[in-house]
Design a protein around this motif. Structure first.
Motif, short mmCIF file in Angstrom:
data_model
loop_
_atom_site.label_atom_id
_atom_site.label_comp_id
_atom_site.label_asym_id
_atom_site.label_seq_id
_atom_site.Cartn_x
_atom_site.Cartn_y
_atom_site.Cartn_z
N GLN A 69 64.13 -0.21 -38.31
CA GLN A 69 62.75 -0.16 -38.80
C GLN A 69 61.75 -0.28 -37.67
OE1 GLN A 69 61.91 -2.76 -42.11
NE2 GLN A 69 63.89 -2.38 -43.08
N ARG A 70 62.07 -1.12 -36.67
CA ARG A 70 61.19 -1.29 -35.52
C ARG A 70 62.04 -1.36 -34.26
NH1 ARG A 70 56.25 -2.06 -37.13
NH2 ARG A 70 55.51 -2.64 -35.05
N THR A 71 61.58 -0.68 -33.22
CA THR A 71 62.33 -0.65 -31.96
C THR A 71 61.52 -1.26 -30.83
OG1 THR A 71 63.58 1.33 -32.59
CG2 THR A 71 63.43 0.84 -30.24
N TYR A 72 62.15 -2.18 -30.11
CA TYR A 72 61.53 -2.86 -28.98
C TYR A 72 62.20 -2.37 -27.69
CZ TYR A 72 59.64 -6.16 -32.38
OH TYR A 72 58.97 -6.74 -33.44
N LEU A 73 61.39 -1.91 -26.77
CA LEU A 73 61.90 -1.43 -25.49
C LEU A 73 61.61 -2.48 -24.43
CD1 LEU A 73 63.16 0.95 -23.99
CD2 LEU A 73 60.85 1.82 -23.59
N LEU A 74 62.67 -3.01 -23.81
CA LEU A 74 62.53 -4.05 -22.78
C LEU A 74 62.57 -3.37 -21.41
CD1 LEU A 74 63.38 -5.62 -25.35
CD2 LEU A 74 64.57 -7.23 -23.85
N CYS A 75 61.45 -3.37 -20.71
CA CYS A 75 61.34 -2.67 -19.43
C CYS A 75 60.53 -3.48 -18.43
CB CYS A 75 60.64 -1.31 -19.61
SG CYS A 75 61.72 0.02 -20.10
N ASP A 95 66.72 -4.24 -38.99
CA ASP A 95 65.30 -4.57 -39.04
C ASP A 95 64.64 -4.28 -37.70
OD1 ASP A 95 64.99 -6.01 -41.74
OD2 ASP A 95 66.73 -7.00 -40.86
N ARG A 96 65.37 -4.58 -36.62
CA ARG A 96 64.82 -4.36 -35.28
C ARG A 96 65.95 -3.91 -34.33
NH1 ARG A 96 59.94 -7.63 -35.74
NH2 ARG A 96 60.29 -9.23 -37.33
N ALA A 97 65.59 -3.04 -33.40
CA ALA A 97 66.50 -2.65 -32.32
C ALA A 97 65.88 -3.08 -31.00
CB ALA A 97 66.74 -1.15 -32.33
N PHE A 98 66.72 -3.63 -30.12
CA PHE A 98 66.26 -4.02 -28.79
C PHE A 98 67.07 -3.22 -27.77
CE2 PHE A 98 65.30 -7.44 -31.65
CZ PHE A 98 64.04 -7.86 -31.26
N VAL A 99 66.37 -2.38 -27.03
CA VAL A 99 67.05 -1.45 -26.13
C VAL A 99 66.37 -1.43 -24.76
CG1 VAL A 99 67.78 0.01 -28.06
CG2 VAL A 99 65.63 0.53 -26.86
N GLY A 100 67.09 -0.90 -23.79
CA GLY A 100 66.54 -0.68 -22.46
C GLY A 100 66.73 0.77 -22.06
N VAL A 101 65.98 1.20 -21.06
CA VAL A 101 66.10 2.57 -20.55
C VAL A 101 65.98 2.55 -19.03
CG1 VAL A 101 65.23 3.77 -22.60
CG2 VAL A 101 63.62 2.95 -20.88
N ASP A 102 66.29 3.69 -18.41
CA ASP A 102 66.15 3.81 -16.96
C ASP A 102 64.74 4.21 -16.56
OD1 ASP A 102 68.91 3.24 -16.12
OD2 ASP A 102 69.38 5.02 -17.28
N GLY A 103 63.99 4.80 -17.49
CA GLY A 103 62.62 5.18 -17.20
C GLY A 103 61.83 5.42 -18.47
N GLN A 163 58.71 7.09 -31.02
CA GLN A 163 59.86 6.49 -31.69
C GLN A 163 59.99 5.00 -31.36
OE1 GLN A 163 62.54 10.00 -30.34
NE2 GLN A 163 63.47 9.28 -32.23
N ILE A 164 59.15 4.51 -30.44
CA ILE A 164 59.16 3.12 -30.03
C ILE A 164 57.97 2.41 -30.65
CG2 ILE A 164 59.12 1.53 -28.08
CD1 ILE A 164 61.63 3.23 -28.24
N HIS A 165 58.17 1.20 -31.12
CA HIS A 165 57.10 0.43 -31.74
C HIS A 165 56.48 -0.59 -30.79
CE1 HIS A 165 59.68 1.85 -35.07
NE2 HIS A 165 58.52 2.05 -35.65
N CYS A 166 57.30 -1.14 -29.89
CA CYS A 166 56.79 -2.21 -29.03
C CYS A 166 57.43 -2.12 -27.65
CB CYS A 166 57.09 -3.57 -29.66
SG CYS A 166 56.46 -4.97 -28.70
N LEU A 167 56.61 -2.20 -26.62
CA LEU A 167 57.07 -2.25 -25.23
C LEU A 167 56.95 -3.68 -24.74
CD1 LEU A 167 57.89 -0.95 -22.51
CD2 LEU A 167 55.45 -0.49 -22.12
N VAL A 168 58.08 -4.27 -24.34
CA VAL A 168 58.09 -5.63 -23.82
C VAL A 168 58.24 -5.52 -22.30
CG1 VAL A 168 59.16 -7.91 -23.96
CG2 VAL A 168 59.28 -6.36 -25.93
N THR A 169 57.23 -5.98 -21.56
CA THR A 169 57.21 -5.73 -20.12
C THR A 169 56.52 -6.84 -19.36
OG1 THR A 169 56.58 -4.10 -18.44
CG2 THR A 169 55.03 -4.43 -20.27
#
Length: 255
Positions: A199-205, A165-173, A223-229
Motif C-alpha cells: 500500500q505504501r513504499t518507503y525508499l531508504l537512500c 501495508d508497507r514496503a521498505f526498499v533500497g536502490v542503487d540510484g 510508485q514511491i510514497h516516501c523517501l527516507v534520506t
C-alpha cells in the motif's frame, strides 16, 4: 583543457563517485556538454567507462551486485539513522516487505518488539529477527550466496501472492526525472514486486544516491510514497517538487 587532461579528470571523477552525468562533468571541466559526450564516447570505446543515460559509470559497476557483508560495513551510522526514521512509521499488526539491502537490514533492531509480519528475501533479516515477536515469511527461489538473498522468478511470484501495508526498499540510484535504478536485474525484479504489492513504499537512500542514474531504470518515481534520506533540504527538494514525501531529520524534529 585538451582531451588528454580532460580524460584524466573524467576518469578521476568517475572512479571517486562510481558514475557521473554529462552536466556535472561539463561544469567541473568548464567545457560544453557536447564535448563531454564526445569524450565519454571515446572513453567507452576504450573500455574505460560504460555509458549510461545522461552520463557514464565505472565498468565494474555492471558486474553484478556487491556482496552483503562489504555493503553492510559501509556508512553504517547513516544506515542506522535512516532505519530508525523508517521504523517509526511501522505500526503493530502490519505486514511489511523488507528487501535484501544493507540499509533496510538495519531496521531489524528497531522492529524486534513489534507485533508485525515481515515478508522478505533476505537471509540476514531472517537471522536477525529469529526469536523476536516478528512473524517471518521468507520468499523461495534461487539463493545468491554473495548477497545472502533469494532472487529469481519464483521469489517474485512468491511476493506477488501477498499484500503488505508497507514496503521498505533500497536502490542503487534515484533520479527526479527517471525514477529508480539498479545495478542488477534480479534485485530490480524483487524491488518491483514489493512495490507493486504494498500500500505504501518507503525508499531508504543516503544522499549519495540522490540524483544518480544507474545501470537499469526499473520503476517511476510515482510508485514511491516516501523517501527516507539524510540529504539536505536543497538536495531533497527536486523529489518534494515531484510530490514525494521526504522523511529526514527536519521532519523528525517538526522543523
Amino acid at each position: 583543457m585538451r582531451f588528454p587532461k580532460r580524460k584524466i579528470k573524467i576518469l578521476e571523477i568517475i572512479a571517486q563517485r562510481g558514475e557521473a552525468d554529462v552536466k556535472v562533468l561539463a561544469e567541473e571541466l568548464r567545457t560544453s556538454e557536447i564535448t563531454v559526450r564526445r569524450d565519454l564516447a571515446l572513453l567507452a570505446g576504450e573500455g574505460l567507462v560504460l555509458r549510461t543515460h545522461g552520463g557514464a559509470m565505472k565498468p565494474e559497476s555492471t558486474r553484478g551486485p556487491v556482496g552483503f557483508e562489504p555493503k553492510l560495513a559501509t556508512n553504517l551510522a547513516q544506515k542506522q539513522y535512516l532505519a530508525r526514521l523508517a521504523a517509526a512509521e511501522i505500526q503493530d499488526g502490519e505486514v511489511i516487505f523488507l528487501d535484501c539491502g544493507s540499509t533496510v537490514f538495519q531496521l531489524c533492531p528497531f522492529i524486534k518488539e513489534k507485533n508485525i509480519k515481515v515478508v522478505t528475501n533476505s537471509l540476514p533479516v531472517v537471522q536477525a529477527l529469529l526469536g523476536s515477536r516478528v512473524s517471518i515469511n521468507l520468499a523461495g527461489g534461487e539463493l545468491d550466496q554473495e548477497r545472502q538473498a533469494v532472487h529469481g522468478l519464483l521469489a517474485e511470484e512468491h511476493l506477488h501472492r501477498y499484500q503488505a501495508d508497507r514496503a521498505f526498499v533500497g536502490v542503487d540510484g534515484i533520479s527526479a526525472e527517471r525514477g529508480l535504478s539498479a545495478n542488477s536485474e534480479l534485485e530490480a525484479g524483487i524491488t518491483r514486486a514489493m512495490i507493486q504489492n504494498a500500500q505504501r513504499t518507503y525508499l531508504l537512500c543516503d544522499a549519495s544516491k540522490l540524483g544518480r542514474e544507474s545501470y537499469l531504470q526499473f520503476a517511476s518515481l510515482d510508485q514511491i510514497h516516501c523517501l527516507v534520506t539524510d540529504a539536505d533540504a536543497k538536495t531533497a527538494q527536486p523529489f518534494v517538487d515531484k510530490g514525494l514525501r521526504v522523511l529526514r531529520e527536519a521532519e523528525e524534529n517538526n522543523v
